[in-house]
Each structure stands twice: as C-alpha cells, then as structure tokens.
Design an enzyme around this catalytic site. Structure first.
Site, PDB file in Angstrom:
ATOM      1  N   ASP A  98     -29.602 -10.525  12.863  1.00 18.46           N
ATOM      2  CA  ASP A  98     -28.322 -11.199  13.100  1.00 18.46           C
ATOM      3  C   ASP A  98     -28.084 -11.531  14.574  1.00 18.46           C
ATOM      4  O   ASP A  98     -27.171 -12.279  14.905  1.00 18.46           O
ATOM      5  CB  ASP A  98     -27.143 -10.412  12.495  1.00 18.46           C
ATOM      6  CG  ASP A  98     -27.043  -8.988  13.005  1.00 18.46           C
ATOM      7  OD1 ASP A  98     -27.881  -8.584  13.834  1.00 18.46           O
ATOM      8  OD2 ASP A  98     -26.133  -8.267  12.547  1.00 18.46           O
ATOM      9  N   ARG A  99     -28.908 -11.002  15.470  1.00 19.16           N
ATOM     10  CA  ARG A  99     -28.722 -11.315  16.891  1.00 19.16           C
ATOM     11  C   ARG A  99     -29.759 -12.322  17.379  1.00 19.16           C
ATOM     12  O   ARG A  99     -30.836 -12.447  16.798  1.00 19.16           O
ATOM     13  CB  ARG A  99     -28.879 -10.061  17.753  1.00 19.16           C
ATOM     14  CG  ARG A  99     -27.839  -9.022  17.502  1.00 19.16           C
ATOM     15  CD  ARG A  99     -27.988  -7.900  18.504  1.00 19.16           C
ATOM     16  NE  ARG A  99     -26.973  -6.890  18.236  1.00 19.16           N
ATOM     17  CZ  ARG A  99     -26.527  -6.033  19.134  1.00 19.16           C
ATOM     18  NH1 ARG A  99     -27.022  -6.034  20.366  1.00 19.16           N
ATOM     19  NH2 ARG A  99     -25.601  -5.152  18.823  1.00 19.16           N
TER      20      ARG A  99
ATOM     21  N   ASP B  28     -32.290  -6.481  12.318  1.00 17.49           N
ATOM     22  CA  ASP B  28     -31.839  -7.019  11.037  1.00 17.49           C
ATOM     23  C   ASP B  28     -31.594  -8.522  11.075  1.00 17.49           C
ATOM     24  O   ASP B  28     -31.051  -9.089  10.120  1.00 17.49           O
ATOM     25  CB  ASP B  28     -30.593  -6.276  10.554  1.00 17.49           C
ATOM     26  CG  ASP B  28     -29.415  -6.430  11.500  1.00 17.49           C
ATOM     27  OD1 ASP B  28     -29.644  -6.601  12.715  1.00 17.49           O
ATOM     28  OD2 ASP B  28     -28.263  -6.392  11.032  1.00 17.49           O
TER      29      ASP B  28
ATOM     30  N   ASP C 254     -33.067  -9.476  16.558  1.00 22.32           N
ATOM     31  CA  ASP C 254     -33.005  -8.009  16.511  1.00 22.32           C
ATOM     32  C   ASP C 254     -33.526  -7.457  15.184  1.00 22.32           C
ATOM     33  O   ASP C 254     -34.043  -8.209  14.352  1.00 22.32           O
ATOM     34  CB  ASP C 254     -31.572  -7.516  16.794  1.00 22.32           C
ATOM     35  CG  ASP C 254     -30.633  -7.791  15.637  1.00 22.32           C
ATOM     36  OD1 ASP C 254     -30.877  -8.769  14.907  1.00 22.32           O
ATOM     37  OD2 ASP C 254     -29.657  -7.039  15.457  1.00 22.32           O
TER      38      ASP C 254
ATOM     39  N   LYS D  65     -23.116 -12.613  11.788  1.00 21.33           N
ATOM     40  CA  LYS D  65     -23.789 -13.355  12.835  1.00 21.33           C
ATOM     41  C   LYS D  65     -25.208 -13.645  12.366  1.00 21.33           C
ATOM     42  O   LYS D  65     -25.722 -12.985  11.471  1.00 21.33           O
ATOM     43  CB  LYS D  65     -23.751 -12.614  14.160  1.00 21.33           C
ATOM     44  CG  LYS D  65     -24.251 -11.184  14.150  1.00 21.33           C
ATOM     45  CD  LYS D  65     -23.879 -10.533  15.474  1.00 21.33           C
ATOM     46  CE  LYS D  65     -24.535  -9.184  15.664  1.00 21.33           C
ATOM     47  NZ  LYS D  65     -23.744  -8.072  15.119  1.00 21.33           N
TER      48      LYS D  65
ATOM     49  N   SER E 192     -29.721  -2.094  12.728  1.00 21.56           N
ATOM     50  CA  SER E 192     -29.685  -3.286  13.569  1.00 21.56           C
ATOM     51  C   SER E 192     -30.591  -3.198  14.793  1.00 21.56           C
ATOM     52  O   SER E 192     -31.789  -3.058  14.650  1.00 21.56           O
ATOM     53  CB  SER E 192     -28.242  -3.554  13.975  1.00 21.56           C
ATOM     54  OG  SER E 192     -28.131  -4.815  14.543  1.00 21.56           O
ATOM     55  N   HIS E 193     -29.998  -3.210  15.982  1.00 24.00           N
ATOM     56  CA  HIS E 193     -30.794  -3.264  17.208  1.00 24.00           C
ATOM     57  C   HIS E 193     -31.292  -1.885  17.632  1.00 24.00           C
ATOM     58  O   HIS E 193     -31.974  -1.770  18.654  1.00 24.00           O
ATOM     59  CB  HIS E 193     -29.954  -3.872  18.328  1.00 24.00           C
ATOM     60  CG  HIS E 193     -28.713  -3.070  18.590  1.00 24.00           C
ATOM     61  ND1 HIS E 193     -27.620  -3.112  17.763  1.00 24.00           N
ATOM     62  CD2 HIS E 193     -28.418  -2.175  19.555  1.00 24.00           C
ATOM     63  CE1 HIS E 193     -26.691  -2.297  18.227  1.00 24.00           C
ATOM     64  NE2 HIS E 193     -27.148  -1.706  19.315  1.00 24.00           N
TER      65      HIS E 193
HETATM   66  C1  VG1 Z   1     -22.466  -3.477  19.282  1.00 22.21           C
HETATM   67  C2  VG1 Z   1     -22.009  -4.752  19.938  1.00 22.21           C
HETATM   68  C3  VG1 Z   1     -21.082  -5.521  19.006  1.00 22.21           C
HETATM   69  C4  VG1 Z   1     -21.813  -5.774  17.689  1.00 22.21           C
HETATM   70  C5  VG1 Z   1     -22.300  -4.465  17.112  1.00 22.21           C
HETATM   71  C6  VG1 Z   1     -23.122  -4.660  15.856  1.00 22.21           C
HETATM   72  O1  VG1 Z   1     -21.360  -2.638  19.015  1.00 22.21           O
HETATM   73  O2  VG1 Z   1     -21.371  -4.489  21.158  1.00 22.21           O
HETATM   74  O3  VG1 Z   1     -20.686  -6.722  19.626  1.00 22.21           O
HETATM   75  O4  VG1 Z   1     -20.953  -6.405  16.774  1.00 22.21           O
HETATM   76  O5  VG1 Z   1     -23.117  -3.785  18.064  1.00 22.21           O
HETATM   77  O6  VG1 Z   1     -24.206  -5.497  16.075  1.00 22.21           O
HETATM   78  P1  VG1 Z   1     -20.958  -1.409  19.964  1.00 22.21           P
HETATM   79  O7  VG1 Z   1     -19.794  -0.758  19.268  1.00 22.21           O
HETATM   80  O8  VG1 Z   1     -22.156  -0.548  20.098  1.00 22.21           O
HETATM   81  O9  VG1 Z   1     -20.571  -2.012  21.278  1.00 22.21           O
HETATM   82  V1  VG1 Z   1     -25.651  -5.196  15.272  1.00 22.21           V
HETATM   83  O10 VG1 Z   1     -26.648  -6.546  15.501  1.00 22.21           O
HETATM   84  O11 VG1 Z   1     -26.035  -3.731  15.914  1.00 22.21           O
HETATM   85  O12 VG1 Z   1     -25.116  -5.029  13.648  1.00 22.21           O
HETATM   86 CO    CO Z   2     -28.140  -6.679  14.193  1.00 26.43          CO
END
Ligand code: VG1
Ligand code: CO
Length: 543
Positions: A281-282, A279, A277, A376, A113-114
């Site tokens: 979804d953000r 992948d 981001d 998302k 993801s990010h």
């Molecule tokens: C983070 C965010 C959370 C989100 C998750 C996955 O998790 O705070 O809101 O759902 O990333 O998003 P954490 O446990 O690091 O706070 V993504 O776009 O990284 O799949």
């Molecule tokens: Co993501």
C-alpha cells in the site's frame, strides 16, 4: 467435520493501533492468541453467520497458517463464503478491491505492512469493512473491548485446505473461493490509466526500476509493468515475495530502499524508480538524481491527476493526514476544491471517500490513494506518476521544479526516534502537552509561535470525534512542528517528529531540506527536550 469450542483466558494488550493489531510473530504464534483476536473481530461485527469475507495477507512468515485458522473459524461460525488469494496472498489494496468488487461483508488482512517479517520479526492482522476500508475507531474499540472478556472461540476441526490451486472447495458449510491475487487488481488499473500512452513511453526507451523489496508487490508489478505495459524484463527487482522478505526491511524510504536510491543517483540511472512496502500500500518515487518526498508526490499527483483517464473529470476534493505537508492544500486552493486534514491512518479517509467528498488522499508516510479502493495503493501511485510522465513528456525533476515554481515549496522532513523506552516517551509527550497553552506568542530560535494544540478531528460525515492525534506547534511564518508516538511499532515507543517550512520562491527553492529545516529541528529539541528525555540527539531514520 465437527465444531470445537475452545475455552481460553483472555489475552492482555490486544489493542489495534494505527492499522490493526501488530505484535512479534512469536506472540501471534502462541496457542489461541490469533484465534482470540479473530473471535473478537467476529464478535465486534455481530457474528460471521451468513457473511462473505475476503482473506489474504502479504505472504510473510505465519501468513499461510493464519489464513487456515481464520477459514476454519469463519466456517465454524456459519460464514457463507470466503474469497482467498492464491497461496493465501493478497496485497492490501488488492484485498480492498476484492471486498468492493464482490460486495462482501469485509475482509481480514494479515500484514504488519512496512515492519520486517520472519519468525523473530513482526506479524499483524486487521479487519476491513464492507466499503473495503480499515475498520473505523468505533469498531476497533469494540474489538479491543471484546478481547478483554474473551472466554472461548469456535473453530472447525478440519484438515487444511489447498490454497495453492485457483478454484472452489467446501469447508464445512462454507464455500472457499481461491482467486488470482493479481488479475482483478490489474484489470482495475487498466480502467484508471492510459495504458497505451505508458506502453508507448516504455517502447520509446524509458527505463524504470521497481523495487518490490521481496514483499507482496513483486507479482503485481511484474504483471502490470512488465507483462501489460511492456517495461523491459528485469524492471522489477526483488520481485519474488519471501516469508522473511529476504531480510529486507520493506519500508520504501531512502534509508531502507538504499539500493534503489544508489541506483537512481548513480551514473547510469534509469528515468524513474519506485519501491513499495510489505503489503503493497505504500510507494516511494524517485526520479533520476531526484527524490520526491511523499507530501510533494501527493501535491503533484493532485495537480496532474486529470491527465489520467480515470480522473479526467477532475477531483471532488483532496485529503491528507495532519502531519503531511500542506503542499496539496495549495493545489486544492488553486483548483477550487476542498482540502481535508485528518488524523494519521487510512481509516480516517474512508468516510470522505464514501461520501464523494475526496477523490485523492495521502499521508507523509509514503501512502497515496484514491476512491478506486479504500486503502492506500503503492502501485496505483506509481502508475499515476507514469501516466503523468507519459502525458507531460518531461522528467521527474522538471515536473517537480515547475510545481515548486508554481506553488512554492513546502520543505518537509520526518525524523523517527525508534525503540525509546515507553515510559520516557510518554513522559516527554505529557510534559509537552502540559505546556501547549502557554506557548503562543513566545519565541524560539528567533521564530514566534503562533499557536499550539493537540490535534482533534471531527469527521465531517458522521460527526465522530478523535482526540489526542498529535501535538502541533505552529509558527507565525507558517512553519510547524508536529510530534506523535507511532501506533504501528512492536518494541518500545517510536517518536515521530514532523518538520515543515514554506518557501514561496522564486528564490530559495533548491535548498537541502535538512538545511532549510535546521532552525525548526533545533526548536523541536528545545521545546520537547527530546535529548533530555530520551537520551537521543539524532533520529534513526530521516525521510
Ligand atoms: C504509520 C504511518 C501512518 C500509516 C500507518 C500504516 O503509522 O505513520 O501514516 O497510515 O503507519 O501504514 P504510525 O502510527 O506508526 O505513525 V502501513 O503501510 O504500516 O499499513
Ligand atoms: Co503498508
């Protein structure tokens, strides 16, 4: 082609976090590591035999090789069919859509993801269920349990198959269907939004910049914004996905999408800016000279969703993660619809969406989505904003200003303290948890604490309970502090400190959020002893 059974020693620490298993890419690249986790997925869902899966990832380093491994394992274990994005690529929301569209048994998505990508950065894998959404806790716990006793896996001994050509081929007894990663997703967007109105907006000279951050959304944004909606060529920047995201950190926030922020606050800023981001979804949305916090964005989208054809009949309800600001709750109250508060992570929205109890969901971490998929969806949120802008014929600043005037403003910020030594972070949280019951009625920074707890959630649909989801300290004026440790990092611990204060207006709606929140920030330092425990006074990232 023969099936090989490979004996292995179980790996430690293959524990899925907030969104799947994330580790350094080199950890995933060591022999058998990925294979063992894929095997636990199949074990946890009762085997792969006869099943159909969607497979794809965000295009980061090691994604193509990982997809070949997953296909060879699925084929060896009797899967019927695999639907794969061309080039092994699928954004997370597009994968969720394909799972639903083809009524498959689930999907395996490769992404961190990010988190940055590359051989020395991060990689990840997660399983989504037949509803298109991330596996719920019961399933991820079953996976983790299976990782501990892993002794062998089955894999087909076969050459790699060509994933660059759209079309069908056979891998052992399994049909492999390579599909366009973009087409079905883009078609879905056309069913939800008024493409004519948005097209007319662009035709009238509306200018936008979409920063794909060299990650997966480039081709999606080019197809939807430039090809289908007529946005000027060049609207999408950093639009070619690269295995290392071109060195960018594909986390759409003001710190990491600085280039976009500079442009939007510069002299010749476009009307609208957005970023996504790794992948897809953000989303971050920015108006000319004005940043929209994700919690505010969710509230504005909820208040205006009826302007888009897909939501014209109104919303069944809204849901937000607990650390997300209560701005959307105020909208729900006015609309007379339910508002749900869930733990962090999209998997907790799945049941509410499936049951038709929530239509729109969001998290403070730049995630917004709806019941169109079970993830998302960054580009979806951008399109809903564009639909609202086209329909209301106002600027982002005007829309936000009117929203605050109507509902008051929930000043909000998240402070991240990254790469803290895990033992120190755990000690800090343990100490804070230990004093929660004694905080009510005490004063800090001239404010009175009304209550404090560790958030626990009972899913209203299936009754499952999730505990220890974040410490909340609530003040009697509605302000609050939330603290939790991240479940997506790959190095040490990351403390997330969430801060919120409500201003009813009409005065005091135009403050700088960090100034408006200053007493609450000081209170958090005092109550949790962040500096004493971690040696850190200031966060690395502020959103
Ligand atoms: C983070 C965010 C959370 C989100 C998750 C996955 O998790 O705070 O809101 O759902 O990333 O998003 P954490 O446990 O690091 O706070 V993504 O776009 O990284 O799949
Ligand atoms: Co993501």
């Amino acid at each position: 082609m023969t099936v090989k059974t490979v004996s292995v020693t179980a790996f430690e620490g293959q524990k899925p976090g907030t969104s799947g298993l994330r580790k350094k890419t080199r950890v995933f690249m060591q022999p058998h590591y990925l294979e063992c986790f894929v095997q636990t997925i199949f074990t946890a869902i009762g085997g792969a035999a006869g099943k159909t899966f969607v497979v794809g990832g965000d295009g980061r380093f090691f994604n193509p090789q990982a997809v070949q491994v997953i296909l060879a394992m699925a084929a060896a274990q009797g899967a019927r069919r695999a639907i794969v994005g061309q080039g092994a690529v699928l954004s997370t929301p597009a994968a969720s859509h394909l799972i639903r569209l083809h009524k498959t048994d689930g999907g395996i998505i490769l992404s961190a993801s990010h988190n940055p990508g590359g051989e020395d950065e991060d990689f990840g894998i997660k399983f989504n269920m037949a509803n298109g959404g991330p596996a719920p806790e019961a399933v991820t716990e079953a996976m983790f349990a299976a990782t501990k006793t892993m002794a062998s896996y089955d894999i087909l001994d076969a050459p790699d198959i060509d994933l660059n050509q759209i079309g069908q081929s056979q891998l052992g007894g399994m049909l492999v269907d390579v599909v366009s990663p973009v087409a079905d997703y883009a078609d879905l967007m056309e069913t939800l939004f008024d493409f004519n109105a948005i097209h007319a907006l662009f035709a009238g000279g509306f200018r936008m910049r979409f920063d794909a951050m060299c990650a997966v959304t480039g081709p999606y944004a080019r197809e939807v914004l430039e090809a289908r909606l007529g946005a000027a060529p060049g609207t999408v920047v950093h639009g070619t996905p690269l295995p290392d995201f071109g060195g960018m950190h594909p986390d759409p926030n003001p710190t990491w999408a600085k280039e976009l922020m500079d442009e939007m606050f510069g002299p010749d800023a476009p009307d609208f800016g957005a970023a996504s981001d790794g992948d897809g979804d953000r989303n971050m949305v920015v108006g000319r000279g004005i940043y929209v916090s994700p919690s505010d964005s969710l509230a504005v989208l909820a208040a205006n969703a009826h302007l888009a054809p897909g939501y014209a009949k109104g919303l069944a309800g809204v849901a937000r993660s607990m650390p997300t600001s209560a701005a959307v709750d105020r909208v729900a109250e006015k609309l007379g619809i339910a508002a749900f508060e869930t733990p962090t992570g999209w998997k907790f929205f799945g049941n509410l969406l499936d049951a038709g109890r929530a239509t729109l969901c969001g998290e403070e971490s730049f995630g917004t989505g709806s019941d169109h998929v079970r993830e998302k969806d960054g580009l979806w949120a951008v399109l809903l904003w564009l639909n609202i802008l086209a329909s209301r014929k106002q600027t982002v600043a005007e829309i936000l200003g009117e929203h605050w005037a109507d509902y008051g403003r929930n000043y909000y910020s998240r402070h991240d303290f990254e790469a803290i030594e895990t033992a120190r972070a755990d000690a800090m949280m343990a100490e804070l948890r230990g004093k929660l019951t004694s905080l009510a009625g005490t004063q800090v920074e001239g404010m009175t604490i009304a209550g404090a707890d560790d958030f626990a959630y009972t899913d209203p649909v299936d009754g499952s309970v999730s505990r220890n989801q974040g410490v909340r300290i609530l003040f009697d004026d509605g302000s609050r502090i939330v603290m939790r440790l991240s479940g997506t990092g790959t190095e040490g611990a990351t403390l997330r400190l969430y801060l919120e204060r409500y201003a009813a207006g009409p005065d005091g709606l135009a403050q700088d959020p960090q100034e408006a929140l200053a007493p609450i920030i000081r209170a958090a330092q005092q109550l949790a002893g962040i500096e004493a425990h971690t040696g850190r006074k200031d966060p690395n990232v502020i959103t």
